[in-house]
Design a protein around this motif. Structure first.
Motif, mmCIF file in Angstrom:
data_model
loop_
_atom_site.group_PDB
_atom_site.id
_atom_site.type_symbol
_atom_site.label_atom_id
_atom_site.label_comp_id
_atom_site.label_asym_id
_atom_site.label_seq_id
_atom_site.Cartn_x
_atom_site.Cartn_y
_atom_site.Cartn_z
ATOM 1 N N PRO A 75 34.376 32.226 41.416
ATOM 2 C CA PRO A 75 35.737 31.682 41.546
ATOM 3 C C PRO A 75 36.806 32.764 41.735
ATOM 4 C CG PRO A 75 34.571 30.554 39.802
ATOM 5 C CD PRO A 75 33.703 31.702 40.217
ATOM 6 N N ASP A 76 36.603 33.939 41.152
ATOM 7 C CA ASP A 76 37.569 35.020 41.344
ATOM 8 C C ASP A 76 37.630 35.394 42.825
ATOM 9 O OD1 ASP A 76 39.385 37.029 40.688
ATOM 10 O OD2 ASP A 76 37.811 38.508 40.276
ATOM 11 N N ALA A 77 36.474 35.550 43.435
ATOM 12 C CA ALA A 77 36.414 35.934 44.844
ATOM 13 C C ALA A 77 36.961 34.830 45.749
ATOM 14 C CB ALA A 77 34.965 36.266 45.220
ATOM 15 N N VAL A 84 37.750 40.921 49.683
ATOM 16 C CA VAL A 84 38.347 40.771 48.355
ATOM 17 C C VAL A 84 37.264 40.738 47.273
ATOM 18 C CG1 VAL A 84 40.433 39.535 49.087
ATOM 19 C CG2 VAL A 84 38.360 38.239 48.574
ATOM 20 N N ASP A 85 37.610 41.250 46.113
ATOM 21 C CA ASP A 85 36.734 41.239 44.945
ATOM 22 C C ASP A 85 35.446 42.033 45.182
ATOM 23 O OD1 ASP A 85 36.471 40.515 42.251
ATOM 24 O OD2 ASP A 85 35.174 38.823 42.727
ATOM 25 N N MET A 86 35.492 42.936 46.117
ATOM 26 C CA MET A 86 34.329 43.798 46.402
ATOM 27 C C MET A 86 34.781 44.919 47.315
ATOM 28 S SD MET A 86 33.125 43.186 49.813
ATOM 29 C CE MET A 86 32.896 41.832 50.972
ATOM 30 N N SER A 90 37.821 31.920 34.600
ATOM 31 C CA SER A 90 36.354 32.040 34.597
ATOM 32 C C SER A 90 35.926 33.508 34.645
ATOM 33 C CB SER A 90 35.725 31.235 35.729
ATOM 34 O OG SER A 90 35.893 31.886 36.952
ATOM 35 N N GLU A 91 36.663 34.331 35.373
ATOM 36 C CA GLU A 91 36.296 35.751 35.457
ATOM 37 C C GLU A 91 36.444 36.447 34.107
ATOM 38 O OE1 GLU A 91 35.142 37.226 38.151
ATOM 39 O OE2 GLU A 91 35.588 39.362 38.027
ATOM 40 N N THR A 92 37.440 36.024 33.328
ATOM 41 C CA THR A 92 37.723 36.709 32.057
ATOM 42 C C THR A 92 37.237 35.905 30.855
ATOM 43 O OG1 THR A 92 39.903 35.658 31.901
ATOM 44 C CG2 THR A 92 39.813 37.798 33.023
ATOM 45 N N ASP A 123 40.701 44.657 45.407
ATOM 46 C CA ASP A 123 39.589 44.567 44.458
ATOM 47 C C ASP A 123 40.027 45.089 43.091
ATOM 48 O OD1 ASP A 123 37.006 44.162 43.507
ATOM 49 O OD2 ASP A 123 36.254 46.078 44.250
ATOM 50 N N HIS A 124 39.207 44.772 42.076
ATOM 51 C CA HIS A 124 39.476 45.313 40.734
ATOM 52 C C HIS A 124 38.272 46.072 40.176
ATOM 53 C CE1 HIS A 124 37.644 41.869 38.169
ATOM 54 N NE2 HIS A 124 37.210 41.747 39.392
ATOM 55 N N HIS A 125 37.306 46.355 41.039
ATOM 56 C CA HIS A 125 36.177 47.191 40.610
ATOM 57 C C HIS A 125 36.518 48.663 40.855
ATOM 58 C CE1 HIS A 125 34.321 43.228 41.472
ATOM 59 N NE2 HIS A 125 33.614 43.510 40.393
HETATM 60 MN MN LIG Z 1 36.139 39.775 40.176
#
Ligand SMILES: [Mn+2]
Length: 350
Positions: free
Chosen positions: A35-37, A97-99, A170-172, A119-121
């Protein structure tokens, strides 16, 4: 406090410059998107389309397997479709996004460079694009996109607000895992605009019988050693199940580390979770998998994969067993011989 408006406006300027030769933008998520992505991707597609008048589409590879994630796309009517070879055309550019490209968890071909990366990685050395926004202190990429959306001056539909709320929560794990002040503020800003009824139906979806069959297998193939649990699912159809079980098994009392392994025809998939906020699960798993495959993640969440398409069945099984042994050794257990089945009827002495 959310990010200063000036800073976000500068991001928009840089983003617009990065898109100057783009006739159409495909926003790509990681494989088997969560869901984050998905919420981040649909929001970026909306922003680029509305602000810069560039046609956009959201694409993914793999499958959306988790029931909640499928429900989110269905009940919100989100337009996300599988990436196809025919999507690669002149004038079509990619945002991810998210990657980040080259992580092993996504299907952006090596030859295709991304114009936008959000992204947040942790930033990878090889990550390059005309516009890069990586914020590793954010619990969710959806929080970054929420800040953009709030600052864009555009209308925020209840669909987007609901998608982003669920992306963040959901991500957190309901703002409990790796969430910071920004995630909380973003969630609060979205809250009045999100549709609570739809949110509830996403969070409590109907579950397929296959879900219960795989859950049953997971319960019977989970073993405990001190504060660690390892689950081996064997062959699975739904890759999302690996992350789900890794999360789920952290609920077992006294367990602080959880690892789950499953296998699709192409890949051995590994997820690691920890309740230790300094656990550095992403790096932990990267060291564990080493040159055998690829891995990434953040503090309490790690995911990785090993390509196994051409491997003999026995070799796959051997690698999986080795991973579980190495998992325990890396946690500092010298003689990780006797693991107790999760479902043992014997009393457990710890
Ligand atoms: Mn994420």
């Amino acid at each position: 406090m959310l990010t200063e408006p000036e800073e976000i406006q500068q991001c928009f300027q840089k983003m617009e410059a990065a898109l100057k030769n783009t006739k159409r933008l495909i926003v790509l998520t990681h494989d088997n998107p969560d869901p984050d992505a998905v919420s981040s991707a649909v929001t970026l597609a909306y922003l680029v389309n509305s602000k810069f008048k560039i046609p956009t589409a959201v694409k993914y590879s793999g499958i959306v397997g988790r029931a909640e994630n499928r429900a989110m796309i269905r009940v919100l009517g989100l337009r996300v479709t599988p990436l196809k070879d025919s999507d690669f055309k002149r004038g079509v550019n990619f945002a991810v996004v998210d990657m980040q490209p080259g992580t092993g968890n996504n299907s952006l071909p090596k030859r295709q460079k991304a114009v936008i990366i959000i992204d947040h990685h942790p930033l990878r050395k090889t990550t390059k694009a005309d516009f890069v926004d990586i914020r590793i202190d954010y619990g969710a990429t959806a929080t970054i996109l929420t800040e953009y959306l709030l600052e864009s001056g555009l209308e925020i539909s209840s669909t987007l607000a609901t998608a982003l709320s669920y992306g963040i929560s959901s991500e957190t794990q309901d703002l409990g895992r790796e969430a910071g002040e920004k995630d909380i503020q973003a969630y609060l800003a979205l809250f009045p605009k999100s549709n609570k009824k739809l949110l509830a139906s996403i969070e409590h979806p109907k579950l397929s019988r296959d879900y219960f069959i795989t859950l049953n297998r997971a319960l019977h193939h989970s073993f405990i050693y001190k504060n660690a649990i390892a689950s081996s699912l064997g062959e699975i159809e739904n890759p999302d199940f690996v992350a789900f079980i890794a999360d789920f098994m952290l609920k077992v009392e006294r367990i602080n580390w959880s690892m789950c392994i499953g296998r699709t025809p192409e890949k051995i998939i590994v997820s690691v979770r920890t309740t230790n906020t300094k656990g550095d699960a992403g790096n932990f798993l990267r060291r564990l998998i080493g040159k055998k495959g690829t891995a990434g993640g953040h503090g309490m969440v790690g995911g990785g994969q090993i390509i196994c398409e051409t491997m003999e069945h026995e070799l796959c099984t051997h690698i999986e067993e080795q991973l579980i042994r190495d998992f325990l050794i890396k946690l500092g257990y010298r003689e990780p011989g006797d693991m107790t089945p999760l479902l043992t009827t014997e009393p457990i002495h710890t």
